[in-house]
Every structure is written in C-alpha cells, then in structure tokens.
Design an enzyme around this catalytic site. Structure first.
Site, PDB file in Angstrom:
ATOM      1  N   ILE A  62     -15.824  16.885  23.894  1.00  0.00           N
ATOM      2  CA  ILE A  62     -16.669  16.454  22.772  1.00  0.00           C
ATOM      3  C   ILE A  62     -16.591  14.947  22.522  1.00  0.00           C
ATOM      4  O   ILE A  62     -17.450  14.399  21.838  1.00  0.00           O
ATOM      5  CB  ILE A  62     -16.354  17.225  21.456  1.00  0.00           C
ATOM      6  CG1 ILE A  62     -14.938  16.935  20.943  1.00  0.00           C
ATOM      7  CG2 ILE A  62     -16.621  18.704  21.620  1.00  0.00           C
ATOM      8  CD1 ILE A  62     -14.754  17.289  19.470  1.00  0.00           C
ATOM      9  N   PHE A  93      -1.739  15.505  15.393  1.00  0.00           N
ATOM     10  CA  PHE A  93      -0.429  14.987  15.802  1.00  0.00           C
ATOM     11  C   PHE A  93       0.666  15.818  15.140  1.00  0.00           C
ATOM     12  O   PHE A  93       0.484  16.321  14.018  1.00  0.00           O
ATOM     13  CB  PHE A  93      -0.281  13.519  15.372  1.00  0.00           C
ATOM     14  CG  PHE A  93      -1.052  12.568  16.247  1.00  0.00           C
ATOM     15  CD1 PHE A  93      -0.428  11.933  17.309  1.00  0.00           C
ATOM     16  CD2 PHE A  93      -2.401  12.322  16.020  1.00  0.00           C
ATOM     17  CE1 PHE A  93      -1.139  11.060  18.137  1.00  0.00           C
ATOM     18  CE2 PHE A  93      -3.122  11.453  16.833  1.00  0.00           C
ATOM     19  CZ  PHE A  93      -2.491  10.820  17.893  1.00  0.00           C
ATOM     20  N   TYR A 190      -5.009  13.879   9.699  1.00  0.00           N
ATOM     21  CA  TYR A 190      -5.636  15.191   9.919  1.00  0.00           C
ATOM     22  C   TYR A 190      -6.374  15.623   8.647  1.00  0.00           C
ATOM     23  O   TYR A 190      -7.515  16.088   8.710  1.00  0.00           O
ATOM     24  CB  TYR A 190      -4.562  16.211  10.312  1.00  0.00           C
ATOM     25  CG  TYR A 190      -5.109  17.601  10.579  1.00  0.00           C
ATOM     26  CD1 TYR A 190      -5.752  17.901  11.771  1.00  0.00           C
ATOM     27  CD2 TYR A 190      -4.973  18.612   9.631  1.00  0.00           C
ATOM     28  CE1 TYR A 190      -6.260  19.165  12.008  1.00  0.00           C
ATOM     29  CE2 TYR A 190      -5.479  19.879   9.860  1.00  0.00           C
ATOM     30  CZ  TYR A 190      -6.118  20.160  11.050  1.00  0.00           C
ATOM     31  OH  TYR A 190      -6.624  21.418  11.283  1.00  0.00           O
ATOM     32  N   LYS A 194     -10.418  16.310   8.199  1.00  0.00           N
ATOM     33  CA  LYS A 194     -10.980  17.608   7.786  1.00  0.00           C
ATOM     34  C   LYS A 194     -11.743  17.498   6.463  1.00  0.00           C
ATOM     35  O   LYS A 194     -12.729  18.211   6.261  1.00  0.00           O
ATOM     36  CB  LYS A 194      -9.870  18.662   7.713  1.00  0.00           C
ATOM     37  CG  LYS A 194      -9.321  19.047   9.089  1.00  0.00           C
ATOM     38  CD  LYS A 194     -10.402  19.628   9.993  1.00  0.00           C
ATOM     39  CE  LYS A 194      -9.870  20.087  11.337  1.00  0.00           C
ATOM     40  NZ  LYS A 194     -10.878  20.703  12.197  1.00  0.00           N
TER      41      LYS A 194
HETATM   42  N1  LIG Z   1      -4.033  26.506  13.563  1.00  0.00           N
HETATM   43  C1  LIG Z   1      -4.228  26.417  12.255  1.00  0.00           C
HETATM   44  O1  LIG Z   1      -3.375  26.805  11.428  1.00  0.00           O
HETATM   45  C2  LIG Z   1      -5.518  25.872  11.713  1.00  0.00           C
HETATM   46  C3  LIG Z   1      -5.761  25.947  10.354  1.00  0.00           C
HETATM   47  C4  LIG Z   1      -6.966  25.491   9.852  1.00  0.00           C
HETATM   48  C5  LIG Z   1      -7.896  24.912  10.715  1.00  0.00           C
HETATM   49  N2  LIG Z   1      -7.631  24.820  12.029  1.00  0.00           N
HETATM   50  C6  LIG Z   1      -8.668  24.239  12.884  1.00  0.00           C
HETATM   51  O2  LIG Z   1      -9.075  25.239  13.797  1.00  0.00           O
HETATM   52  C7  LIG Z   1      -9.487  24.640  15.023  1.00  0.00           C
HETATM   53  C8  LIG Z   1      -8.670  25.199  16.167  1.00  0.00           C
HETATM   54  O3  LIG Z   1      -7.300  24.997  15.893  1.00  0.00           O
HETATM   55  P1  LIG Z   1      -6.151  25.599  16.799  1.00  0.00           P
HETATM   56  O4  LIG Z   1      -4.987  25.815  15.937  1.00  0.00           O
HETATM   57  O5  LIG Z   1      -6.686  26.706  17.616  1.00  0.00           O
HETATM   58  O6  LIG Z   1      -5.833  24.314  17.709  1.00  0.00           O
HETATM   59  P2  LIG Z   1      -5.333  24.219  19.215  1.00  0.00           P
HETATM   60  O7  LIG Z   1      -4.625  25.464  19.615  1.00  0.00           O
HETATM   61  O8  LIG Z   1      -4.629  22.916  19.315  1.00  0.00           O
HETATM   62  O9  LIG Z   1      -6.709  24.148  20.014  1.00  0.00           O
HETATM   63  C9  LIG Z   1      -7.535  23.030  19.904  1.00  0.00           C
HETATM   64  C10 LIG Z   1      -8.537  23.099  21.012  1.00  0.00           C
HETATM   65  O10 LIG Z   1      -9.369  21.936  20.931  1.00  0.00           O
HETATM   66  C11 LIG Z   1      -9.420  21.378  22.231  1.00  0.00           C
HETATM   67  N3  LIG Z   1      -9.781  19.971  22.244  1.00  0.00           N
HETATM   68  C12 LIG Z   1      -9.079  18.916  21.791  1.00  0.00           C
HETATM   69  N4  LIG Z   1      -9.748  17.794  22.044  1.00  0.00           N
HETATM   70  C13 LIG Z   1     -10.907  18.139  22.666  1.00  0.00           C
HETATM   71  C14 LIG Z   1     -12.005  17.431  23.183  1.00  0.00           C
HETATM   72  N5  LIG Z   1     -12.058  16.100  23.157  1.00  0.00           N
HETATM   73  N6  LIG Z   1     -13.035  18.120  23.733  1.00  0.00           N
HETATM   74  C15 LIG Z   1     -12.993  19.464  23.781  1.00  0.00           C
HETATM   75  N7  LIG Z   1     -11.965  20.193  23.349  1.00  0.00           N
HETATM   76  C16 LIG Z   1     -10.939  19.535  22.793  1.00  0.00           C
HETATM   77  C17 LIG Z   1      -8.059  21.636  22.837  1.00  0.00           C
HETATM   78  O11 LIG Z   1      -8.086  21.470  24.230  1.00  0.00           O
HETATM   79  P3  LIG Z   1      -6.738  21.175  25.074  1.00  0.00           P
HETATM   80  O12 LIG Z   1      -6.053  22.504  25.277  1.00  0.00           O
HETATM   81  O13 LIG Z   1      -7.282  20.583  26.325  1.00  0.00           O
HETATM   82  O14 LIG Z   1      -5.897  20.238  24.264  1.00  0.00           O
HETATM   83  C18 LIG Z   1      -7.888  23.084  22.394  1.00  0.00           C
HETATM   84  O15 LIG Z   1      -8.602  23.936  23.241  1.00  0.00           O
HETATM   85  C19 LIG Z   1      -9.291  23.132  14.844  1.00  0.00           C
HETATM   86  O16 LIG Z   1     -10.511  22.571  14.386  1.00  0.00           O
HETATM   87  C20 LIG Z   1      -8.233  23.067  13.749  1.00  0.00           C
HETATM   88  O17 LIG Z   1      -8.262  21.834  13.065  1.00  0.00           O
HETATM   89  C21 LIG Z   1      -6.467  25.285  12.554  1.00  0.00           C
END
Ligand SMILES: NC(=O)c1ccc[n+]([C@@H]2O[C@H](COP(=O)([O-])OP(=O)(O)OC[C@H]3O[C@@H](n4cnc5c(N)ncnc54)[C@H](OP(=O)(O)O)[C@@H]3O)[C@@H](O)[C@H]2O)c1
Length: 213
Positions: A62, A93, A190, A194
């Site tokens: 992206i 981070f 972060y 958001k």
């Molecule tokens: N986990 C939580 O508790 C939580 C809570 C609220 C909201 N969220 C949101 O939910 C979403 C997913 O979170 P998650 O916990 O599943 O995070 P995650 O496990 O770190 O997954 C993030 C994904 O985004 C990908 N990504 C990062 N930079 C990218 C880029 N430039 N182009 C395309 N893909 C990219 C990563 O790819 P790589 O594997 O290559 O790094 C990974 O597949 C995020 O928007 C996060 O902010 C998460």
C-alpha cells in the site's frame, strides 16, 4: 453474470488473514488475499487451501502507488470493479522500540494514514455501485486518546476536509521532529495514525452521502 470481488490489504497474517478466511466462507464472489511480501502471501494462501478455502492472491504494497495502480488495472480488466475493500494493512512499533520518535511518527503515519488514503484514492474509482469499504481503525483511534482540547476540536470539526486532515497529520510529524508533541498529541504515533483513519473514514462517508446533492 458479474463476479463480485472482495479485497483485503495486509492479509498474510493477523486480522487481515482472519477476514479473508471469513470472507471465503461467506462471500459470494472471489476474495483477494493481498500482501506486500509475495512469499508470505502465498504461504497464507496455502494455509487457507488446507482448510478448503481458496482466496486468490495478488502482491500489493500500500505504500507503493505503482503497486496499487497495477492492482487496480488488473482488477478492472479482469472483473470491472471491486465490491468489498478492507483497508487492513498497518504497522505498529513495539512499545519498547529504540527507534527515535521522529522515525516512528514518519513511518507510522506514512503507512497507516497516508498510504491508506492513497490506496483509497486509487481504488475508489473502480468501486462498484453498492460497494462496501472498511477502514480498520482501533480503539486507539478514539479522539479521547488525544490530550489537547483545541486539537480534538479540530478533528471534530464536521466540515473537516481530507486536505485539512493531512495538514493535521503533518503537524504531528513536525511536533515529533521538534520533540514538542507529547502535551497536545500524547506519546503514541500509532494512536495519532488511527485517530487520523477514524477522522478520514467520517469524511469519506460524508463525501459519499453528499454525492449528487
Ligand atoms: N491486533 C490488535 O489488537 C488490533 C487492535 C485494533 C486494531 N488493529 C488494526 O487491525 C489491523 C490488523 O492488525 P494485526 O494485529 O492483524 O496486525 P499484524 O498482524 O501486524 O498484520 C499487519 C498486516 O499489515 C501488513 N502490512 C504492513 N505494511 C504493509 C504495506 N506497506 N503494504 C501491505 N501490507 C502491509 C503486514 O505485512 P507483513 O507481514 O509483511 O509485515 C501484515 O500482513 C491493523 O490496521 C491494526 O492497526 C489491530
């Protein structure tokens, strides 16, 4: 008959991967698992195929306008448009990172806010009538996370534009460069990214509602 298309960004792991799994089970159309890294993405597809689920794959970073444009052209040619877009990709981070706050601010906002926005700008023109867009924000995206009252009011402005929101995001980056961000913005890039995604989503909905008025 038109084939419906769902797209999930950053779907090789985590929540994006789970959304693809869910869509494969429920969505009447093709589901695109996309990832910035091809090997990680293809491994994720293999994992789902072992569950009897068959998403399609496309490499999509992206942060690269070229990559998103290539994907848009491909989808347009193959299917004509997109029916579901889930903007899930993001970075965070670690709390104990040694990276300077400037780097955290620049990189986090670049991926989570500015690249999500440019992805929307490139892909929205091929959304089909009745399409759904989901921008994945966070409980961290609540305005209550921002300590500065005047700043919160600027985010809350019902007439806030995408351009003004971009300026707000840049102001945070500038404050982080000067080391003056904590009192007004708090101490998490972060959170700011958001808060930006939540504000952007409201603006996008307002723009959509105002279409044709
Ligand atoms: N986990 C939580 O508790 C939580 C809570 C609220 C909201 N969220 C949101 O939910 C979403 C997913 O979170 P998650 O916990 O599943 O995070 P995650 O496990 O770190 O997954 C993030 C994904 O985004 C990908 N990504 C990062 N930079 C990218 C880029 N430039 N182009 C395309 N893909 C990219 C990563 O790819 P790589 O594997 O290559 O790094 C990974 O597949 C995020 O928007 C996060 O902010 C998460």
């Amino acid at each position: 008959m038109v084939t419906k298309v769902a797209v999930v960004t950053g779907a090789n792991k985590g929540i994006g991967f789970a959304i693809v799994r869910g869509l494969c089970k429920r969505f009447d159309g093709v589901v695109y698992l996309t990832s910035r890294d091809e090997t990680r993405g293809e491994n994720a597809v293999i994992q789902l195929s072992k569950e009897g689920l068959h998403p399609k794959y496309y490499q999509l970073d992206i942060t690269s306008v070229k990559s998103v444009e290539k994907f848009r052209d491909y989808i347009k040619k193959e299917y004509g448009g997109i029916d579901i877009l889930v903007n899930n990709a993001a970075i965070a981070f670690n709390n104990n990172t040694k990276e300077p706050v400037t780097v955290q601010a620049e990189q986090t906002l670049f991926v989570n806010y500015f690249s999500l926005l440019s992805t929307c700008e490139i892909l929205f023109p091929i959304l089909r009538n009745g399409a759904r867009v989901v921008n994945i924000s966070s409980s961290c995206g609540h305005l209550t996370q921002i300590p500065g009252v005047a700043l919160r009011n600027r985010f809350k402005d019902p007439n806030l534009t995408i351009e003004q929101l971009g300026e707000l995001m840049q102001e945070y980056i500038e404050a982080a460069r000067k080391g003056t961000q904590v009192a007004e913005w708090g101490n998490s890039s972060y959170v700011v990214s958001k808060v930006g995604v939540t504000a952007l989503t409201k603006i996008q909905q307002r723009m959509y509602n105002d279409r044709g008025k």
